[in-house]
Design a protein around this motif. Structure first.
Motif, short mmCIF file in Angstrom:
data_model
loop_
_atom_site.label_atom_id
_atom_site.label_comp_id
_atom_site.label_asym_id
_atom_site.label_seq_id
_atom_site.Cartn_x
_atom_site.Cartn_y
_atom_site.Cartn_z
N ASP B 499 -1.08 4.84 1.63
CA ASP B 499 -0.15 5.51 0.73
C ASP B 499 0.76 4.46 0.11
O ASP B 499 1.50 3.77 0.80
N LEU B 500 0.68 4.34 -1.22
CA LEU B 500 1.44 3.29 -1.90
C LEU B 500 2.94 3.51 -1.79
O LEU B 500 3.72 2.56 -1.76
N SER B 501 3.36 4.77 -1.74
CA SER B 501 4.80 5.00 -1.76
C SER B 501 5.43 4.83 -0.38
O SER B 501 6.61 4.52 -0.28
N THR B 502 4.65 4.99 0.66
CA THR B 502 5.24 4.84 1.99
C THR B 502 4.67 3.66 2.77
O THR B 502 5.31 3.15 3.68
N GLY B 503 3.47 3.24 2.41
CA GLY B 503 2.83 2.16 3.15
C GLY B 503 2.09 2.67 4.37
O GLY B 503 1.51 1.90 5.13
N HIS B 504 2.11 4.00 4.59
CA HIS B 504 1.40 4.56 5.74
C HIS B 504 -0.10 4.54 5.51
O HIS B 504 -0.56 4.72 4.40
N ARG B 505 -0.81 4.39 6.61
CA ARG B 505 -2.26 4.43 6.50
C ARG B 505 -2.78 5.65 7.23
O ARG B 505 -2.27 6.03 8.28
#
Lengths: 626, 675
Positions: B499-505
Motif C-alpha cells: 500500500d503506497l499510502s501506508t507502506g503496509h504489505r
C-alpha cells in the motif's frame, strides 16, 4: 569539476577537429556485412586473408570507460592497465567490427575492407553469447552521428559464440556427434580394458544379430513381433535413431569412449558410432547406430556431418572470421590494441584471465603477432601525443614525404551503405606510412617466415598504452623534446583523497607544501578525478615517510592534522593495485580506494607478491598526459 | 547526412503509414524535434484530465538470471531486485495518455503520447548516470515489435532528475566560485620563456590601450593597430559596448600568463572568458573606463555565464517537465502492474532510489498521491474477476476482453453488442476519431492508451456512472475505487501487495492460484543459502544428503536460484544453526573420514559456502551483477565459507527434535573419533 570541464572542452574540440579532417578526405567504399550476406562473404574474406600480409581490425564499442579514473592512464602499470581494459571489455559490447586484410608493396597498399555488423542475439536461447551489456550514451550518439543504423544492427547483426561458449553449448544441447575415426591405438590395454572391450563386443554382436533377425522375419505375426520388439528393447536397451536401430553404451571416461570407438572399427561396414556428450552431469555415452548397407552408412554419415556444419555455422556466426584470422597466423594491426584485443579475447575466445601474463599467453596462441599503430607512432616524435588516426595521418603528410597509394578493389554493391568502417582503412594507411618512415619493410613479413621481420616484431605484442617499444635507444631524444617526461617508481606515488571536491591541483599542492616535511622537496600533484589526487615524490623514499606519518596519529601536527581530521586519506600504489585487482570499480576513485583499504587484511598475501614486481617496475610518466 | 536523416524519417513514417492504412491515424510520437510544442499541448490536456494512463519501455528487466523475481524472495529482497533493475536499465519510451470525460459527447477523450526518451548528457554531471545496461533478450523483443532505436538515440528527449538538477546547479556554483578564486591567483613565472612572454604581452597590451586612449573617438586607427599580426592572435572587437581584444591561438598556459599580466599591470583592462556559440570559450581583454567599471563588467560577465549555464540546465530537464506537471496536478495515475515503472520514474526523474521499500513508497506517494493499478483492480475486485472469468490479466488480453469495441472497432456490427460499454474517442492534434485501432502492442503510447481504456471500462463495470460524474470530483476518491487505490503488486508471482499510502504489505488473499506454497508459508529465518557447490549437483541430491544427517523431515523445501546456488528451508529454526555448524566442523576436520559424511557430496570442490537468508539480501543489495550467483557472491567480497548464526532458544522440546540433534552430533563425533 575543475578537472572535468577542461577535459570536456578538449573532447569537444577534438571531435570538431576530426570532423573537419573527415570532410575533405576521400570516403572509401567498404563492404557492409550483415546476417543476410554473411555466408557469401565468408568465402571472399577467407581468400583475402590468406593472400594478404596483414589483417587490420577496428572495433566500435558501446562504451569505453565508466568513470574518468577507469580509463588507462600514464600511471598505470601493465597489470592495472590490463585490469581496466578487462573491466571495459566485459561490460561493453562490440556492435561493428571492421576487418581489413591488406598487403603493402613498396608504396602501394592493397586493402579489402569489410565491416561486420554484430549483435549478440541469443540464437540458441541459452543466455549466450551475452546476457546483457552496458551502453554509454555518448558512444551511441557518436555512432549515430557516423550514420550507424541501430535498427539494422539489432535486426540483422550477426551473432556469435566464443570458443568456450561453443563447447559449453554443445554439452548443453547434448546432440550426438559423429565419432572421429581412430587411426591407431593410442596406448596399451590393461586387463580391465580388454575385459570391458570383450564384454561390449559380444553385446554388440548379439544386438546386431537380433536386429538382423527381426528385419528378415518381416512376414511374421505382427502383434507378436511388436511384443518381442518391445521386450527386446527393454532387455537390450534398443532404440531407434533416425529410423535406424541403435544402442547406447554407457561409458565412464573419455578413455572408455575411445576404446569403444576403436573396437567398433571392426564393425565399420554397417555400424556408425556417435558420441553423446555428458549433459548436466549425466554419464557420457557412445551411441551405436546400425545401418542396412554401406550406402546407407555413407548416407547417415554425410547427413550427420552436414548437420554438424550447419549447427557450427549457426553457433559460431562471426567467430568464423576470428577463427580464420587466427588460423592464418597473420599479424594483426590495430589502433589501441589493449582495448581491442581484450575485447576480442573475451567475446570470441574465452573469458579474460585474471592477470596480464595469462592473457598474453592465451592471446599469443590465437594471434602470435599484434602490432599497435600507436606504438609505431610513439617512435616518431611529432606524433607522440597524437591519438586520433586522421590527425596522425595528416600530420605525417605534412611533415614527411611518404607517398602511399591506397588501392581498394570495390567490393560493395552499388546500393549498399558503405560509409561505416572507414577507420580500418585509415589504420592500414597509417601503418604503411609509419613503416615507410621507420624504414621497416612490411613485405619482409612474407618473404622470410623463419626470421620473421625482426624489425616489426620489436613493435609487436606491446599492451601498455603509455610506453614505447624501444625506450633506451631514443631515451635522450625524449628528454630534449619534452622535459616533462621523467621516470618514477610506483613506490614514489601516493594517492590522496578526502579533500572535498572544491580543490584544484594547484591549491592542493600549496596546502600540502605547508603540511609535512616530506613536501619540502620537489613533488607534483595531479588530480585523477574530482575525488582523488596523485602525488609524485621526485625524491625516493619520501613517500614512505609521508605514508608512515599518515598512519600514525601521534606524529601528525599542524595543517596536516587539520586536513586529516577533515577527512584526508592517503594510500600507496599497492592499494590502487588492489582496488583494480579486486574489481572495486566505483564511480569515484576515492570510494574504490576506501573499499580497497577496508579489504586490506584478506588480500595481504597477494599484495606482497605484487609489491616485489612493482619494485622493478619503473615507468615513464609524462606529466602532460595526466 | 541529409540523406541519412531522410532515411530514418522514412522508417519512422512507414510505421505511421501502416496505421493510416487501417483507416485511422497514428498516435503522437514525441522526439526532441517536436518536444516543446507537444509538451505545451500535453500540459493543457493533463490539467483537464480525469486520469492519466502511463506505460514504459525499458532496455531490460533483470541484470542476471537469479535477479528475477523468485518465489523465495522476501518483500525487502523483492524491492532490492526492482531497485537494481530500475538503476541499471534505461527507459527508452514513455507513454502518457490523459483521459478526459466529455459530458457533451458522453465519452472519454484520450490523448495518447508516445515519448522517445534517451539519457543524453547535456550538462556535465556524474558520468555514471549516462551509462545503462541492455538485456539482450529485451532488445531483441523491442526489435521484434519494431521499436525504432535510431529515432530513440538520435532524437530521444533528454532528461534530468530532480536530484541531478540540484547536482548540476551545485557544480555550477562550484565552478563559479572556482572561477573567482582562480582569477585571483597569480601564475608564478618560473621559466625565462614565461618572463619574456609576459613582458612582451605587457608591452602589446599597453600599446593597444595607449592607442585607444590617444584616439577615443576614431575607429580607423583601431582597425590598423594589430592588422600586421600575421597569425591573427589579436582581434579588435567590441564587447558590451567596450573596445576589446579577442585572443586566439594561445595555449591555456599563455592565456593564464596574459590574465595575470592584465590584472597586475592594468587597472583599466579586464580579462574575461566568454562562452562562444559552439560551447568553445573565448578569451577577451576588455578596456574599461575605471576600476569600478571593470568590476561591473566582470560581474556582468560572470552573471551572463551563470545565466547561460542555468538555461542549459533548464533545457536539459527535458522530459521531466511532464513528470513535474503530473506531480503538481496531483492527477490520478493509472498503470498496469506498474511497480517497476514507478521505480524507474523515481530513479530517472526524482532521485536515487532509497534502500528500503517503505521509504520508496512514501516518496512515491508524496509525488503521486493517487495511483491505481489495473492489474490489481482486475485481480482483486470480485465484480471484475467475474467479468474477466478465468482469462489472463495481461494488458493486451484484458484490453481484448474488456474493450472489444475499441479493439475491434473496424467491425461495425460489434458496436451493438457492446453498447453498454464506455465510449473512448482518441484525439491526436486536431484529428479525432472514435474508431481508433492503430498502434503497436508494446509501444509505450499505445500500451498507455490500452491501460486507460481498461481502467475506464473497469470503472463502468464497477457501476461508476460517468454521466452523473462531475469533473471536480476526484475519481480516485470514489467509494467504489477507493479501496483499490494506491495498491501495487510488489511482485506478481506471489501476490505481494504493497500500500503506497501506508507502506503496509498484504498477501493477496482473494486470488486463488495454484501456488505450491503461499508466501505466508515461507519462514525466512529457517532458510539457509547454499552456493558454490558443484554445478551438476541435483536439487534432489542436496535434499537427500541433508535429510540423511538431520532427519527425513528436516528439509521443508529447496529452491534453486541457479546452477550454483539453492535456498534450503528447514523445518526448525535451530536446524539452520546446526547445519552451519556441521558444515563448518566438517570443513575444518580435514581428514579422510569426513569424505564419507553425507554432506561431503555437497562440499565437494571445496568452494561451497553457506549462510543465513540475510546474506542473500546483502548479496542482492550489491550493485554488481554477475551472471552466476556464486560469482556474484565472490564479487560482492565474500571471502568466508560459512557464516554461523546465533542459536536462538526455541520453546520446542519435541523428542524428534532431540533425535535430529543427537543424530547430527553423533555423525560428526563418529568421524572425529575414528580420526
Amino acid at each position: 569539476m575543475v578537472a572535468v570541464s577542461p577535459l570536456l572542452r578538449r573532447r569537444l574540440l577534438s571531435t570538431s577537429v576530426t570532423r573537419t579532417h573527415h570532410k575533405p578526405q576521400q570516403q572509401w567504399s567498404i563492404k557492409q556485412v550483415t546476417k543476410s550476406n554473411f555466408a557469401d562473404t565468408l568465402e571472399d574474406i577467407k581468400s583475402h586473408v590468406s593472400n594478404s600480409d596483414f589483417v587490420a581490425v577496428s572495433l566500435q564499442n558501446t562504451g569505453f570507460f565508466s568513470a574518468p579514473w577507469q580509463r588507462v592512464s600514464p600511471f598505470d602499470t601493465a597489470d592495472t592497465a590490463y585490469l581496466k581494459a578487462k573491466y571495459a571489455a566485459e561490460r561493453f559490447q562490440v556492435l561493428h567490427f571492421a576487418v581489413c586484410p591488406f598487403t603493402v608493396r613498396a608504396s602501394k597498399v592493397t586493402a579489402y575492407p569489410y565491416n561486420f555488423h554484430l549483435f549478440p542475439r541469443p540464437e540458441l536461447k541459452m543466455e549466450m553469447p551475452s546476457y546483457s551489456f552496458y551502453c554509454q550514451t555518448s558512444s551511441l550518439i557518436s555512432m549515430a552521428r557516423q550514420g550507424f543504423d541501430f535498427n539494422s544492427c539489432i535486426n540483422d547483426g550477426i551473432s556469435y559464440l566464443s570458443r568456450e561458449q561453443e563447447s559449453a553449448a554443445k554439452i548443453q544441447m547434448g546432440n550426438p556427434i559423429l565419432a572421429k575415426n581412430v587411426t591407431e591405438s593410442t596406448s596399451t590395454l590393461s586387463v580391465a580394458d580388454s575385459v570391458f572391450i570383450e564384454r561390449i563386443k559380444s553385446h554388440i554382436k548379439n544386438w546386431k544379430k537380433a536386429c538382423k533377425e527381426t528385419s528378415t522375419r518381416k512376414e511374421g505375426n505382427q502383434i507378436q513381433d511388436a511384443l518381442v520388439r518391445s521386450l527386446r528393447k527393454l532387455v537390450l536397451g534398443n532404440e531407434e535413431y533416425d529410423s535406424r536401430p541403435c544402442m547406447n553404451i554407457d561409458v565412464c571416461s573419455e578413455r572408455q569412449a575411445q576404446l569403444v570407438v576403436e573396437m567398433l572399427q571392426e564393425f565399420a561396414d554397417d555400424v556408425v558410432p556417435l558420441i553423446i556428450p555428458a549433459k548436466g552431469g549425466a554419464m557420457q555415452a557412445v551411441r551405436v547406430v546400425l545401418t542396412s548397407s554401406k550406402e546407407d552408412k555413407d548416407l547417415l554419415q554425410g547427413k550427420l556431418q552436414n548437420d554438424e556444419q550447419e549447427l557450427k555455422k549457426k553457433v559460431r556466426g562471426f567467430r568464423e572470421v576470428i577463427d580464420l584470422i587466427s588460423a592464418s597466423q597473420k599479424p594483426v594491426v590495430s589502433h589501441g590494441s589493449l582495448n581491442d584485443l581484450t575485447l576480442i579475447h573475451s567475446k570470441f575466445i574465452a573469458p579474460l584471465p585474471p592477470t596480464v601474463d595469462e592473457f598474453m599467453c592465451s592471446l599469443r596462441l590465437a594471434f602470435p603477432l599484434v602490432i599497435d599503430v600507436n606504438h609505431l607512432m610513439k617512435e616518431i616524435n611529432p606524433l607522440r601525443k597524437v591519438t586520433s588516426i586522421p590527425s596522425a595521418i595528416s600530420q605525417l603528410k605534412n611533415r614527411f614525404f611518404t607517398p602511399i597509394d591506397m588501392e581498394i578493389p570495390c567490393q560493395a554493391m552499388e546500393n549498399e551503405d558503405t560509409i561505416l568502417g572507414q577507420n580500418v582503412v585509415k589504420i592500414c594507411e597509417l601503418f604503411a606510412r609509419l613503416c615507410s618512415i621507420l624504414k621497416i619493410d612490411p613485405a619482409d613479413v612474407k618473404s622470410d617466415k623463419e626470421k620473421r621481420a625482426s624489425a616489426l616484431e620489436a613493435y609487436a605484442n606491446i599492451f601498455r598504452p603509455f610506453c614505447t617499444a624501444s625506450e633506451e635507444p631514443i631515451d635522450g631524444e625524449i628528454k630534449i623534446w619534452t622535459n616533462n617526461t621523467r621516470t618514477v617508481s610506483c613506490e614514489d606515488l601516493v594517492f590522496l583523497w578526502g579533500f572535498g571536491d572544491r580543490v584544484t591541483a594547484g591549491v592542493l599542492k600549496s596546502l600540502l607544501q605547508e603540511s609535512h616535511e616530506a613536501f619540502s622537496k620537489e613533488f607534483d600533484v595531479r588530480l585523477v578525478d574530482t575525488s582523488c589526487a596523485i602525488v609524485i615524490f621526485w625524491q625516493h623514499g619520501l613517500s614512505e615517510t609521508f605514508l608512515n606519518t599518515m598512519n600514525k596519529c601521534s606524529d601528525m601536527c599542524g595543517p596536516l592534522r587539520e586536513m586529516v581530521s577533515e577527512g584526508l586519506r592517503a594510500a600507496g600504489y599497492e592499494t590502487y593495485n588492489r582496488a583494480c585487482r579486486l574489481g572495486f570499480w566505483e564511480s569515484s576513485l576515492a570510494d574504490s580506494l576506501d573499499r580497497a583499504l577496508a579489504n586490506s587484511d584478506c588480500a595481504s598475501e597477494a599484495d606482497s607478491k605484487t609489491k616485489c614486481s612493482d619494485r622493478c617496475n619503473e615507468w615513464i610518466i609524462n606529466l602532460d598526459d595526466l | 547526412m541529409r540523406m541519412r536523416k531522410h532515411q530514418w524519417l522514412r522508417t519512422a513514417l512507414s510505421r505511421a503509414y501502416y496505421c493510416t492504412f487501417s483507416s485511422s491515424f497514428p498516435l503522437k510520437h514525441v522526439t526532441q524535434s517536436n518536444f516543446e510544442s507537444a509538451v505545451a499541448d500535453l500540459k493543457t490536456h493533463l490539467k483537464a484530465a480525469d486520469f492519466v494512463a502511463i506505460d514504459l519501455e525499458m532496455t531490460g528487466v533483470t541484470s542476471a538470471p537469479w535477479r528475477e523475481s523468485l518465489e523465495f524472495d522476501r518483500f525487502d529482497v523483492k524491492y532490492l531486485k526492482v531497485k537494481d533493475s530500475a538503476e541499471k536499465f534505461a527507459v527508452v519510451q514513455l507513454g502518457v495518455c490523459p483521459f478526459r470525460w466529455d459530458p457533451l459527447r458522453l465519452s472519454f477523450i484520450a490523448h495518447p503520447h508516445n515519448f522517445f526518451i534517451f539519457p543524453r548528457q547535456e550538462v556535465p554531471i556524474d558520468s555514471s548516470s549516462y551509462e545503462f545496461l541492455c538485456q539482450t533478450t529485451s532488445i531483441d523483443f523491442l526489435a521484434k515489435y519494431h521499436f525504432d532505436f535510431n529515432v530513440c538515440i538520435r532524437q530521444g528527449v533528454p532528461y534530468l532528475s530532480r536530484g541531478q538538477e540540484d547536482e548540476a546547479l551545485r557544480l555550477l556554483n562550484l565552478r563559479y566560485e572556482n572561477e573567482l578564486s582562480e582569477q585571483a591567483r597569480d601564475v608564478p613565472l618560473v621559466s625565462i620563456t614565461d618572463i619574456l612572454f609576459s613582458e612582451r604581452m605587457k608591452n602589446r597590451l599597453r600599446e593597444w590601450r595607449d592607442g585607444l586612449l590617444r584616439d577615443t573617438s576614431g575607429g580607423s586607427q583601431l582597425e590598423g593597430l594589430f592588422s600586421n599580426d600575421s597569425n591573427q592572435q589579436f582581434q579588435n572587437i567590441f564587447y558590451k559596448m567596450r573596445p576589446a581584444l579577442s585572443l586566439n591561438g594561445f595555449t591555456s598556459h599563455q592565456l593564464r600568463l596574459i590574465q595575470s599580466v592584465t590584472r597586475k599591470h592594468f587597472k583599466d583592462l579586464a580579462s574575461v572568458r566568454v562562452e562562444g556559440e559552439s560551447s568553445c570559450s573565448q578569451q577577451l581583454v576588455v578596456y574599461t573606463d575605471s576600476e569600478s567599471d571593470r568590476d561591473l563588467l566582470k560581474k556582468e560577465v560572470m552573471n551572463d555565464y551563470r545565466r547561460q549555464a542555468e538555461m542549459k540546465i533548464k533545457a536539459a530537464i527535458g522530459f521531466r517537465h511532464v513528470i513535474d506537471v503530473l506531480s503538481s496536478e496531483k492527477k490520478l495515475i493509472v498503470g498496469h502492474n506498474c511497480f517497476l515503472d514507478l521505480a524507474h520514474i523515481h530513479s530517472k526523474f526524482l532521485g536515487p532510489l532509497p534502500l528500503e521499500a517503505e521509504e520508496f513508497v512514501s516518496s512515491v506517494n508524496k509525488c503521486f498521491p493517487y495511483i491505481i493499478d489495473t492489474k490489481i483492480l482486475l485481480n482483486t475486485n470480485n465484480i471484475l474477476k467475474q467479468r474477466m472469468k478465468k482469462s489472463k490479466t495481461s494488458l493486451s488480453s484484458a484490453f481484448l476482453s474488456l474493450c472489444p469495441q475499441i479493439a475491434f472497432a473496424s467491425k461495425e456490427s460489434c458496436n451493438l453488442t457492446f453498447s453498454s460499454s464506455v465510449k473512448v474517442e482518441v484525439q491526436v492534434d486536431d484529428t479525432r476519431s472514435s474508431s481508433w485501432i492503430s498502434g503497436v502492442k508494446h509501444e509505450a503510447g499505445y500500451d498507455a492508451f490500452m491501460t486507460g481504456c481498461v481502467f475506464a471500462q473497469a470503472c463502468n463495470l464497477l457501476g461508476i456512472d460517468f454521466k452523473l460524474y462531475s469533473p471536480s470530483e476526484n475519481l480516485a476518491c470514489n467509494e467504489r475505487l477507493q479501496k483499490h487505490a494506491n495498491l501495487l503488486y510488489l511482485s506478481w508471482i506471489n501476490g505481494d501487495i504493497i500500500d503506497l499510502s501506508t507502506g503496509h504489505r498484504t498477501a493477496e488473499s482473494l486470488r486463488c492460484r495454484d501456488l505450491k506454497k503461499s508466501q505466508t508459508g515461507i519462514l525466512f529465518e529457517n532458510i539457509v543459502l547454499l552456493w558454490g557447490f558443484p554445478s551438476k549437483l541435483k536439487t534432489a541430491v542436496i535434499k537427500d544428503r541433508i535429510s540423511k544427517v538431520f532427519g527425513p523431515t528436516s528439509v521443508t523445501s529447496i529452491f534453486r536460484l541457479d546452477e550454483t546456488a539453492v535456498l534450503v528451508q528447514f523445518s526448525k529454526l535451530k536446524l539452520v544453526a546446526d547445519f552451519l555448524v556441521v558444515k563448518e566442523t566438517l570443513e575444518r576436520s580435514n581428514d579422510a573420514f569426513s569424505v564419507l559424511h553425507p554432506l561431503s557430496t555437497i562440499l565437494e570442490g571445496g568452494n561451497t559456502c553457506a549462510a543465513s537468508y540475510e546474506t542473500y539480501k546483502d548479496i542482492c543489495s550489491s550493485s554488481v551483477s554477475k551472471l552466476l550467483f556464486a560469482d556474484q557472491a565472490e564479487a560482492v567480497g565474500i571471502r568466508w565459507k560459512t557464516k554461523l548464526v546465533e542459536r536462538k532458544e526455541e520453546l520446542e522440546t519435541e523428542e524428534q527434535d532431540n533425535f535430529h540433534e543427537e543424530n547430527a552430533a553423533n555423525t560428526i563425533s563418529v568421524y572425529v573419533e575414528q580420526n
